[in-house]
Design a protein around this motif. Sequence first.
Motif, mmCIF file in Angstrom:
data_model
loop_
_atom_site.group_PDB
_atom_site.id
_atom_site.type_symbol
_atom_site.label_atom_id
_atom_site.label_comp_id
_atom_site.label_asym_id
_atom_site.label_seq_id
_atom_site.Cartn_x
_atom_site.Cartn_y
_atom_site.Cartn_z
ATOM 1 N N ARG A 50 -35.830 4.373 49.697
ATOM 2 C CA ARG A 50 -35.748 5.427 50.706
ATOM 3 C C ARG A 50 -34.340 5.551 51.300
ATOM 4 N NH1 ARG A 50 -41.438 5.451 54.114
ATOM 5 N NH2 ARG A 50 -42.758 5.856 52.295
ATOM 6 N N ARG A 51 -34.089 6.768 51.789
ATOM 7 C CA ARG A 51 -32.850 7.030 52.534
ATOM 8 C C ARG A 51 -33.132 6.744 54.009
ATOM 9 N NH1 ARG A 51 -32.244 13.151 50.917
ATOM 10 N NH2 ARG A 51 -34.437 12.923 51.486
ATOM 11 N N VAL A 52 -32.353 5.838 54.578
ATOM 12 C CA VAL A 52 -32.631 5.330 55.920
ATOM 13 C C VAL A 52 -31.572 5.819 56.912
ATOM 14 C CG1 VAL A 52 -32.818 3.242 57.347
ATOM 15 C CG2 VAL A 52 -33.750 3.262 54.999
ATOM 16 N N VAL A 53 -32.032 6.346 58.050
ATOM 17 C CA VAL A 53 -31.153 6.520 59.215
ATOM 18 C C VAL A 53 -31.352 5.294 60.092
ATOM 19 C CG1 VAL A 53 -30.598 7.875 61.264
ATOM 20 C CG2 VAL A 53 -31.271 9.032 59.162
ATOM 21 N N LEU A 54 -30.351 4.462 60.178
ATOM 22 C CA LEU A 54 -30.409 3.246 60.988
ATOM 23 C C LEU A 54 -29.801 3.558 62.352
ATOM 24 C CD1 LEU A 54 -30.985 0.163 61.148
ATOM 25 C CD2 LEU A 54 -28.624 -0.179 60.378
ATOM 26 N N VAL A 55 -30.615 3.486 63.402
ATOM 27 C CA VAL A 55 -30.159 3.835 64.753
ATOM 28 C C VAL A 55 -29.906 2.561 65.550
ATOM 29 C CG1 VAL A 55 -30.729 5.007 66.920
ATOM 30 C CG2 VAL A 55 -31.385 6.029 64.727
ATOM 31 N N ASP A 56 -28.706 2.461 66.114
ATOM 32 C CA ASP A 56 -28.352 1.369 67.018
ATOM 33 C C ASP A 56 -27.989 1.962 68.367
ATOM 34 O OD1 ASP A 56 -27.920 -1.192 67.898
ATOM 35 O OD2 ASP A 56 -26.313 -1.653 66.482
ATOM 36 N N ASP A 57 -28.190 1.182 69.438
ATOM 37 C CA ASP A 57 -27.844 1.680 70.769
ATOM 38 C C ASP A 57 -26.340 1.660 70.997
ATOM 39 O OD1 ASP A 57 -27.190 -1.075 72.317
ATOM 40 O OD2 ASP A 57 -28.869 -1.350 70.961
ATOM 41 N N SER A 58 -25.639 0.658 70.436
ATOM 42 C CA SER A 58 -24.195 0.517 70.601
ATOM 43 C C SER A 58 -23.714 -0.453 69.532
ATOM 44 C CB SER A 58 -23.844 -0.022 71.992
ATOM 45 O OG SER A 58 -24.486 -1.269 72.214
ATOM 46 N N ILE A 59 -22.408 -0.424 69.275
ATOM 47 C CA ILE A 59 -21.804 -1.422 68.392
ATOM 48 C C ILE A 59 -20.693 -2.097 69.179
ATOM 49 C CG2 ILE A 59 -20.499 -1.839 66.283
ATOM 50 C CD1 ILE A 59 -21.969 0.391 64.936
ATOM 51 N N VAL A 60 -20.827 -3.399 69.382
ATOM 52 C CA VAL A 60 -19.825 -4.153 70.142
ATOM 53 C C VAL A 60 -18.891 -4.871 69.164
ATOM 54 C CG1 VAL A 60 -19.455 -5.915 71.909
ATOM 55 C CG2 VAL A 60 -21.403 -4.362 72.088
ATOM 56 N N ARG A 61 -19.353 -5.952 68.557
ATOM 57 C CA ARG A 61 -18.549 -6.635 67.534
ATOM 58 C C ARG A 61 -18.834 -6.124 66.126
ATOM 59 N NH1 ARG A 61 -19.661 -11.215 71.006
ATOM 60 N NH2 ARG A 61 -17.750 -12.319 71.624
ATOM 61 N N GLY A 62 -19.973 -5.525 65.927
ATOM 62 C CA GLY A 62 -20.334 -5.029 64.606
ATOM 63 C C GLY A 62 -21.106 -6.024 63.765
ATOM 64 N N ASN A 63 -21.331 -7.237 64.277
ATOM 65 C CA ASN A 63 -22.014 -8.267 63.485
ATOM 66 C C ASN A 63 -23.439 -7.869 63.126
ATOM 67 O OD1 ASN A 63 -19.797 -10.006 63.617
ATOM 68 N ND2 ASN A 63 -20.439 -10.799 65.600
ATOM 69 N N THR A 64 -24.198 -7.440 64.157
ATOM 70 C CA THR A 64 -25.604 -7.112 63.921
ATOM 71 C C THR A 64 -25.739 -5.951 62.958
ATOM 72 O OG1 THR A 64 -26.281 -7.930 66.092
ATOM 73 C CG2 THR A 64 -27.746 -6.362 65.006
ATOM 74 N N CYS A 65 -25.049 -4.858 63.237
ATOM 75 C CA CYS A 65 -25.206 -3.651 62.425
ATOM 76 C C CYS A 65 -24.785 -3.898 60.977
ATOM 77 C CB CYS A 65 -24.397 -2.509 63.036
ATOM 78 S SG CYS A 65 -24.817 -0.898 62.357
#
Length: 367
Positions: free
Chosen positions: A247-262
């Motif tokens: 599937r084509r996924v839209v991954l929604v995050d609230d914010s990106i601080v360091r970028g590690n999680t995303c």
Amino acid sequence: GGDIALCHNGHVINVDDLRAELAPRHDRVDEMSDTAVITCRFGERFAGDVESSVRLTFEAVKGAYSVLILTPNGVAALRDPFGIRPLSLGRKGTATIISSETCAIDAVGGNLVRDVEPGELLLLNEGTVRSTTFQRAHAWPAQCIFELVYFARPDSVVFGHAVASVRMALGRQLAREAPAMADIVVPIPESAVYAALGYAQESGIDYSMALFRNGFVGRSFIEPDPPVRNLAVRTKLNPVKGLVQGRRVVLVDDSIVRGNTCGQVVAKLRQAGAREVHVRVASPPTVASCYFGVDTPDVRELFAVGRGIAEMRQALDADSLQFLSLEGLMHAVGLDARRFCSACFSGVYPLDVSRMPRRWHAPLRCA
């Protein structure tokens, strides 16, 4: 005069000056937190009259502080003149409740009465509540926008706004500003759940809880040690393969601080078989450190600093990347930008922070 106890949400930016004042009378002041420093200041000035002691203590304190002080003569609750951090007043029967988040008032069966105003002091004693002003409120408050974007619990009301509703509105605005051709919208739980729901509603793309969050792992962005942060991210989130494969996924995050999680989540989604991953962020790029109580890191560790969108997209290995604009953030929920601190997104601070540790400095301006 008796014992006192003090709790504090925020950060005092002139703490070094206050430590220097205490140094002749206290050992190891350099090891004191800002909370310990203002506790010592209050203790030195306390002579039984809580109101006058608060005025004397905080006349030289600068920065963000929502404070509760327990004394032998009652409880004091106060909020800095900019109102940077939230503080709320509640009631349950004859009991008075003070909390930095209204969800705590709900949890004990109380009812929200109102916010404590910037510069206001509440004096609680034997069931009575007396309000007075200990400092003149600033003409324009500087309420922390990051509370609404990420920090507060979604079941709270912060600065008069229902947090979950705000985040859904941000997601809807993000879908208008940054559409994507995709099959499912997936939030990074828990903080992006409502933004993703708003995105799905506005875009008409199916909403899918395709990431499982381990509830025993805390917020990874505040961990100071990179290996600990990375381990926390790896153990915190895991894709549900059957929901993302092909599937084509839209991954929604609230914010990106360091970028590690995303970045790690994008990699996990690809490993689980996602055909495309389009990252959408329900806030602007974080380009400056916070000096007022949110533990954002050294500015050199911020993911967006020194990178354009194309470079950030490449670093995340995403098929596309877009952030919500600062104007869209404010417009989405009808916020008056003059009443909020958005320095983490703009670099414009409500107070002079030029004397803060040099390692934190990025290009900055004082509003």
